[in-house]
Scaffold this motif. Structure first.
Motif, PDB file in Angstrom:
ATOM      1  N   UNK A  12       0.838  -1.202   0.000  1.00  0.00           N
ATOM      2  CA  UNK A  12       0.000   0.000   0.000  1.00  0.00           C
ATOM      3  C   UNK A  12       0.871   1.249   0.000  1.00  0.00           C
ATOM      4  N   UNK A  13       0.626   2.115  -0.976  1.00  0.00           N
ATOM      5  CA  UNK A  13       1.358   3.380  -1.110  1.00  0.00           C
ATOM      6  C   UNK A  13       2.861   3.147  -1.025  1.00  0.00           C
ATOM      7  N   UNK A  14       3.330   2.123  -1.701  1.00  0.00           N
ATOM      8  CA  UNK A  14       4.717   1.704  -1.562  1.00  0.00           C
ATOM      9  C   UNK A  14       5.696   2.792  -1.990  1.00  0.00           C
ATOM     10  N   UNK A  15       5.426   3.436  -3.113  1.00  0.00           N
ATOM     11  CA  UNK A  15       6.342   4.478  -3.593  1.00  0.00           C
ATOM     12  C   UNK A  15       6.459   5.614  -2.592  1.00  0.00           C
ATOM     13  N   UNK A  16       5.330   5.970  -1.953  1.00  0.00           N
ATOM     14  CA  UNK A  16       5.358   7.038  -0.947  1.00  0.00           C
ATOM     15  C   UNK A  16       6.188   6.617   0.257  1.00  0.00           C
ATOM     16  N   UNK A  17       6.069   5.374   0.639  1.00  0.00           N
ATOM     17  CA  UNK A  17       6.832   4.890   1.781  1.00  0.00           C
ATOM     18  C   UNK A  17       8.321   4.836   1.465  1.00  0.00           C
ATOM     19  N   UNK A  18       8.641   4.440   0.240  1.00  0.00           N
ATOM     20  CA  UNK A  18      10.043   4.450  -0.184  1.00  0.00           C
ATOM     21  C   UNK A  18      10.560   5.884  -0.202  1.00  0.00           C
ATOM     22  N   UNK A  19       9.770   6.791  -0.765  1.00  0.00           N
ATOM     23  CA  UNK A  19      10.166   8.199  -0.809  1.00  0.00           C
ATOM     24  C   UNK A  19      10.426   8.734   0.594  1.00  0.00           C
ATOM     25  N   UNK A  20       9.550   8.394   1.536  1.00  0.00           N
ATOM     26  CA  UNK A  20       9.705   8.881   2.911  1.00  0.00           C
ATOM     27  C   UNK A  20      11.021   8.369   3.513  1.00  0.00           C
ATOM     28  N   UNK A  21      11.308   7.085   3.340  1.00  0.00           N
ATOM     29  CA  UNK A  21      12.546   6.543   3.896  1.00  0.00           C
ATOM     30  C   UNK A  21      13.771   7.191   3.275  1.00  0.00           C
ATOM     31  N   UNK A  22      13.752   7.358   1.966  1.00  0.00           N
ATOM     32  CA  UNK A  22      14.894   7.978   1.308  1.00  0.00           C
ATOM     33  C   UNK A  22      15.054   9.432   1.739  1.00  0.00           C
ATOM     34  N   UNK A  23      13.935  10.151   1.842  1.00  0.00           N
ATOM     35  CA  UNK A  23      14.000  11.550   2.276  1.00  0.00           C
ATOM     36  C   UNK A  23      14.609  11.644   3.676  1.00  0.00           C
ATOM     37  N   UNK A  24      14.151  10.776   4.594  1.00  0.00           N
ATOM     38  CA  UNK A  24      14.676  10.813   5.953  1.00  0.00           C
ATOM     39  C   UNK A  24      16.168  10.486   5.969  1.00  0.00           C
ATOM     40  N   UNK A  25      16.583   9.523   5.164  1.00  0.00           N
ATOM     41  CA  UNK A  25      17.999   9.151   5.107  1.00  0.00           C
ATOM     42  C   UNK A  25      18.841  10.290   4.543  1.00  0.00           C
ATOM     43  N   UNK A  26      18.307  11.004   3.554  1.00  0.00           N
ATOM     44  CA  UNK A  26      19.025  12.138   2.968  1.00  0.00           C
ATOM     45  C   UNK A  26      19.163  13.262   3.989  1.00  0.00           C
ATOM     46  N   UNK A  27      18.070  13.633   4.642  1.00  0.00           N
ATOM     47  CA  UNK A  27      18.105  14.752   5.576  1.00  0.00           C
ATOM     48  C   UNK A  27      18.909  14.421   6.828  1.00  0.00           C
ATOM     49  N   UNK A  28      18.998  13.128   7.175  1.00  0.00           N
ATOM     50  CA  UNK A  28      19.795  12.717   8.335  1.00  0.00           C
ATOM     51  C   UNK A  28      21.273  12.608   8.009  1.00  0.00           C
ATOM     52  N   UNK A  29      21.630  12.748   6.733  1.00  0.00           N
ATOM     53  CA  UNK A  29      23.023  12.658   6.344  1.00  0.00           C
ATOM     54  C   UNK A  29      23.506  11.256   6.071  1.00  0.00           C
ATOM     55  N   UNK A  30      22.594  10.262   6.129  1.00  0.00           N
ATOM     56  CA  UNK A  30      22.986   8.885   5.829  1.00  0.00           C
ATOM     57  C   UNK A  30      23.265   8.703   4.334  1.00  0.00           C
ATOM     58  N   UNK A  31      22.587   9.495   3.530  1.00  0.00           N
ATOM     59  CA  UNK A  31      22.868   9.575   2.098  1.00  0.00           C
ATOM     60  C   UNK A  31      23.322  11.011   1.836  1.00  0.00           C
ATOM     61  N   UNK A  32      24.621  11.278   1.926  1.00  0.00           N
ATOM     62  CA  UNK A  32      25.110  12.655   1.830  1.00  0.00           C
ATOM     63  C   UNK A  32      25.025  13.209   0.418  1.00  0.00           C
ATOM     64  N   UNK A  33      25.152  14.536   0.270  1.00  0.00           N
ATOM     65  CA  UNK A  33      25.124  15.145  -1.055  1.00  0.00           C
ATOM     66  C   UNK A  33      26.112  14.479  -2.001  1.00  0.00           C
ATOM     67  N   UNK A  34      25.638  14.229  -3.225  1.00  0.00           N
ATOM     68  CA  UNK A  34      26.469  13.590  -4.225  1.00  0.00           C
ATOM     69  C   UNK A  34      26.350  12.079  -4.255  1.00  0.00           C
ATOM     70  N   UNK A  35      25.669  11.487  -3.253  1.00  0.00           N
ATOM     71  CA  UNK A  35      25.517  10.034  -3.226  1.00  0.00           C
ATOM     72  C   UNK A  35      24.709   9.564  -4.430  1.00  0.00           C
ATOM     73  N   UNK A  36      25.159   8.472  -5.049  1.00  0.00           N
ATOM     74  CA  UNK A  36      24.455   7.916  -6.197  1.00  0.00           C
ATOM     75  C   UNK A  36      23.202   7.187  -5.714  1.00  0.00           C
ATOM     76  N   UNK A  37      22.056   7.530  -6.257  1.00  0.00           N
ATOM     77  CA  UNK A  37      20.799   6.879  -5.905  1.00  0.00           C
ATOM     78  C   UNK A  37      20.540   5.764  -6.922  1.00  0.00           C
ATOM     79  N   UNK A  38      21.236   4.671  -6.744  1.00  0.00           N
ATOM     80  CA  UNK A  38      21.113   3.529  -7.645  1.00  0.00           C
ATOM     81  C   UNK A  38      19.794   2.812  -7.400  1.00  0.00           C
ATOM     82  N   UNK A  39      18.930   2.792  -8.399  1.00  0.00           N
ATOM     83  CA  UNK A  39      17.623   2.156  -8.239  1.00  0.00           C
ATOM     84  C   UNK A  39      17.768   0.671  -7.894  1.00  0.00           C
TER      85      UNK A  39
END
Length: 227
Positions: A12-39
Motif C-alpha cells: 500500500x502506497x509503496x512508492x510514498x513509503x520508499x520516498x519517505x525513507x529515502x528523504x529521511x535518510x538524505x536529511x539525516x546525512x545517511x545519504x550525503x550530497x552527491x551520493x548515487x541513488x542507484x535504483x
C-alpha cells in the motif's frame, strides 16, 4: 552506524513509503550530497521492486532533494556554486517576506515559541552539537513561515528548507559554523517580530540569509582547496 534504510513490507502506497525513507535518510546525512541513488541497489536494500524506488527518486527530484546528472544518473542534491547562490537568493526574498508577514501576524504564544527555540539553539551551540544546531535553525525558520499565515509562501519555503538542511549539514562542522553570528542574527529577527516591526524584521532576515550564504560559499571554497 544505524540507518533508516530498512526493508519495507506490504504494497500500500509503496512508492510514498520508499520516498519517505529515502528523504529521511538524505536529511539525516545517511545519504550525503552527491551520493548515487542507484535504483537496483536501493531496491535491494529496501526489499522492494525497482518500480516504486524509481518513482520515489523522481519524486525526490521534483522536491529538490535529488538531481539527474548526465552519465551519472540520480544523485543526492549537492549544488554547484551557482546552484547555491540561486537557492539563497530565492531564500532571501521568501524568508524576508515571511519575517515581514510574521511580524504583523504572529500571535504572542507563537512569538514565545520562537524565543524558546532561540534559547534551545543557544544551548545547542554552547554544547557544540551540530545535529541540534541544524534542527533548531530549521525550526526557527519554520515557526516564522508558519506564523506568516500564507500557505503558498509556506509551501515554497518548506521545499527550499529541505535543500537548505542538506547545505547546512554539509558545512555544520566547518570552523565557525556554530559561532554566535547566527544567534545574533536570529535574535535581531526575533526582536523585530516581538516589536511587530515588519520592515525591520524583513531587513534583519535578509541580512541573516546573506551572511549565511557568504559563510557557505567560504566553507565550500575551503573544502575544495583542502579536499
Amino acid at each position: 552506524m544505524t540507518t533508516s534504510l530498512t526493508p519495507i513490507q506490504g504494497h500500500e502506497l509503496l512508492a510514498k513509503r520508499v520516498e519517505h525513507q529515502l528523504r529521511e535518510a538524505i536529511l539525516a546525512g545517511e545519504l550525503p550530497p552527491g551520493s548515487h541513488l542507484s535504483v537496483p541497489e536501493l531496491a535491494r536494500r529496501l526489499g522492494v521492486s525497482r518500480t516504486p524506488v524509481r518513482d520515489a527518486v523522481y519524486a525526490l527530484e521534483r522536491a529538490g532533494l535529488a538531481e539527474i546528472r548526465a552519465r551519472h544518473g540520480a544523485v543526492v542534491f549537492g549544488g554547484s556554486h551557482d546552484d547555491l547562490r540561486h537557492l539563497f537568493e530565492l531564500r532571501e526574498a521568501l524568508d524576508g517576506m515571511a519575517a515581514r508577514l510574521g511580524a504583523a501576524r504572529m500571535t504572542p504564544p507563537e512569538r514565545d515559541a520562537l524565543r524558546e527555540v532561540l534559547d534551545q539553539h543557544t544551548e545547542a551551540i554552547r554544547h557544540a552539537d551540530p545535529d541540534l544546531h541544524v534542527a533548531f535553525d530549521a525550526e526557527f525558520h519554520r515557526l516564522i513561515r508558519d506564523g506568516a499565515r500564507n500557505p503558498r509562501l509556506a509551501d515554497d519555503l518548506a521545499r527550499l528548507q529541505d535543500q537548505i538542511v542538506l547545505v547546512m549539514r554539509a558545512v555544520s562542522l566547518a570552523p565557525g559554523a556554530m559561532g554566535h553570528g547566527v544567534l545574533h542574527d536570529h535574535a535581531a529577527v526575533l526582536a523585530a517580530i516581538t516589536r511587530a516591526e515588519p520592515e525591520t524584521a524583513e531587513r534583519a532576515m535578509r541580512a541573516h540569509i546573506r551572511a549565511v550564504l557568504r559563510f557557505v560559499e567560504d566553507a565550500s571554497f575551503e573544502a575544495e582547496i583542502t579536499g
